[in-house]
Scaffold this motif. Structure first.
Motif, PDB file in Angstrom:
ATOM      1  N   MET A 156     -39.440 -13.875 -15.782  1.00  0.00           N
ATOM      2  CA  MET A 156     -38.946 -12.629 -15.245  1.00  0.00           C
ATOM      3  C   MET A 156     -39.431 -11.479 -16.135  1.00  0.00           C
ATOM      4  N   ILE A 157     -39.951 -10.436 -15.509  1.00  0.00           N
ATOM      5  CA  ILE A 157     -40.454  -9.291 -16.254  1.00  0.00           C
ATOM      6  C   ILE A 157     -39.281  -8.413 -16.670  1.00  0.00           C
ATOM      7  N   PRO A 158     -39.190  -8.067 -17.975  1.00  0.00           N
ATOM      8  CA  PRO A 158     -38.072  -7.240 -18.428  1.00  0.00           C
ATOM      9  C   PRO A 158     -38.206  -5.808 -17.924  1.00  0.00           C
ATOM     10  N   PRO A 159     -37.089  -5.094 -17.815  1.00  0.00           N
ATOM     11  CA  PRO A 159     -37.177  -3.689 -17.413  1.00  0.00           C
ATOM     12  C   PRO A 159     -37.894  -2.875 -18.488  1.00  0.00           C
ATOM     13  N   LEU A 160     -38.517  -1.796 -18.061  1.00  0.00           N
ATOM     14  CA  LEU A 160     -39.143  -0.887 -19.020  1.00  0.00           C
ATOM     15  C   LEU A 160     -38.073  -0.260 -19.898  1.00  0.00           C
ATOM     16  N   PRO A 161     -38.419   0.061 -21.142  1.00  0.00           N
ATOM     17  CA  PRO A 161     -37.450   0.776 -21.982  1.00  0.00           C
ATOM     18  C   PRO A 161     -37.067   2.103 -21.322  1.00  0.00           C
ATOM     19  N   GLN A 162     -35.866   2.541 -21.585  1.00  0.00           N
ATOM     20  CA  GLN A 162     -35.366   3.786 -21.000  1.00  0.00           C
ATOM     21  C   GLN A 162     -36.312   4.940 -21.314  1.00  0.00           C
TER      22      GLN A 162
END
Length: 112
Positions: free
Chosen positions: A1-7
Protein backbone atom coordinates in the motif's frame (compact mmCIF):
# COMPACT_ATOMS: atom_id res chain seq x y z
CA UNK A 1 0.00 0.00 0.00
CA UNK A 2 1.36 3.42 -0.96
CA UNK A 3 1.59 5.77 2.04
CA UNK A 4 -0.09 9.17 1.91
CA UNK A 5 2.06 12.12 0.95
CA UNK A 6 3.37 14.18 3.86
CA UNK A 7 1.09 17.07 4.77
CA UNK A 8 1.47 20.14 2.53
CA UNK A 9 3.49 18.26 -0.12
CA UNK A 10 2.06 18.40 -3.64
CA UNK A 11 1.39 15.31 -5.72
CA UNK A 12 2.79 17.04 -8.81
CA UNK A 13 5.51 19.68 -8.84
CA UNK A 14 8.45 21.04 -10.81
CA UNK A 15 12.03 21.25 -9.59
CA UNK A 16 15.64 21.35 -10.73
CA UNK A 17 18.11 18.46 -10.51
CA UNK A 18 21.28 19.25 -8.57
CA UNK A 19 24.74 17.73 -8.96
CA UNK A 20 24.65 17.48 -12.75
CA UNK A 21 28.28 18.59 -13.18
CA UNK A 22 30.08 15.60 -11.68
CA UNK A 23 31.67 12.85 -13.78
CA UNK A 24 29.77 12.13 -16.99
CA UNK A 25 26.58 13.75 -15.70
CA UNK A 26 27.01 16.93 -17.77
CA UNK A 27 26.95 14.90 -20.98
CA UNK A 28 24.00 12.83 -19.75
CA UNK A 29 22.01 15.96 -18.90
CA UNK A 30 22.87 17.58 -22.22
CA UNK A 31 21.51 14.53 -24.04
CA UNK A 32 18.10 14.72 -22.39
CA UNK A 33 15.07 16.13 -24.18
CA UNK A 34 11.67 17.39 -23.10
CA UNK A 35 9.43 14.46 -22.21
CA UNK A 36 12.22 11.99 -21.43
CA UNK A 37 11.34 9.73 -18.51
CA UNK A 38 13.70 9.59 -15.52
CA UNK A 39 13.89 7.19 -12.58
CA UNK A 40 13.93 8.35 -8.94
CA UNK A 41 15.79 6.18 -6.42
CA UNK A 42 16.30 7.08 -2.74
CA UNK A 43 19.46 6.38 -0.76
CA UNK A 44 19.37 3.29 1.48
CA UNK A 45 17.47 3.77 4.77
CA UNK A 46 20.65 3.87 6.90
CA UNK A 47 21.71 7.27 5.50
CA UNK A 48 21.35 10.19 7.94
CA UNK A 49 20.39 12.70 5.24
CA UNK A 50 19.18 10.59 2.32
CA UNK A 51 19.06 11.94 -1.22
CA UNK A 52 16.71 11.01 -4.02
CA UNK A 53 18.89 10.23 -7.03
CA UNK A 54 17.77 10.94 -10.57
CA UNK A 55 18.72 8.31 -13.16
CA UNK A 56 18.37 8.26 -16.92
CA UNK A 57 16.61 5.24 -18.43
CA UNK A 58 19.94 3.42 -18.91
CA UNK A 59 20.45 3.54 -15.13
CA UNK A 60 23.20 6.18 -15.04
CA UNK A 61 22.92 8.87 -12.37
CA UNK A 62 22.37 12.38 -13.70
CA UNK A 63 22.02 14.11 -10.30
CA UNK A 64 19.84 14.38 -7.20
CA UNK A 65 16.82 16.35 -6.02
CA UNK A 66 17.28 19.54 -3.96
CA UNK A 67 17.71 19.17 -0.17
CA UNK A 68 14.28 20.55 0.74
CA UNK A 69 12.63 17.87 -1.40
CA UNK A 70 15.02 15.11 -0.26
CA UNK A 71 13.99 15.80 3.35
CA UNK A 72 10.52 14.37 2.83
CA UNK A 73 10.62 12.48 -0.45
CA UNK A 74 13.43 10.02 0.37
CA UNK A 75 11.63 8.80 3.49
CA UNK A 76 8.28 8.69 1.69
CA UNK A 77 9.75 6.61 -1.17
CA UNK A 78 11.44 4.25 1.28
CA UNK A 79 8.08 3.73 3.03
CA UNK A 80 6.56 2.58 -0.26
CA UNK A 81 5.77 5.81 -2.10
CA UNK A 82 6.09 5.92 -5.86
CA UNK A 83 7.03 8.81 -8.13
CA UNK A 84 8.04 9.41 -11.72
CA UNK A 85 10.01 12.25 -13.21
CA UNK A 86 9.82 13.73 -16.69
CA UNK A 87 12.22 16.23 -18.26
CA UNK A 88 10.66 19.66 -18.74
CA UNK A 89 13.79 21.45 -19.97
CA UNK A 90 17.48 20.67 -20.35
CA UNK A 91 19.44 23.92 -20.52
CA UNK A 92 22.98 24.39 -21.79
CA UNK A 93 26.14 25.46 -19.99
CA UNK A 94 25.06 29.11 -20.19
CA UNK A 95 22.73 28.35 -17.25
CA UNK A 96 24.03 27.68 -13.69
CA UNK A 97 24.53 23.94 -13.13
CA UNK A 98 21.84 23.68 -10.45
CA UNK A 99 19.26 25.00 -12.94
CA UNK A 100 20.28 23.10 -16.07
CA UNK A 101 17.87 20.21 -15.74
CA UNK A 102 14.25 21.00 -14.91
CA UNK A 103 11.88 18.12 -14.20
CA UNK A 104 8.26 17.51 -13.31
CA UNK A 105 7.63 14.97 -10.58
CA UNK A 106 4.35 13.10 -10.19
CA UNK A 107 3.86 11.24 -6.94
CA UNK A 108 1.51 8.29 -6.78
CA UNK A 109 -0.43 7.65 -3.64
CA UNK A 110 -3.86 7.52 -2.08
CA UNK A 111 -4.11 11.34 -2.12
CA UNK A 112 -2.53 11.84 -5.56
Amino acid sequence: MIPPLPQDQPATFETFVHGTIFGDRTALAAGLREGDELVLIPDPPMEDDPNVWVHVSSGDVVGHLPPDINQWMATWLLRGGSARATVLKAHGQDVPSYKRLEVQIQCAGPDA
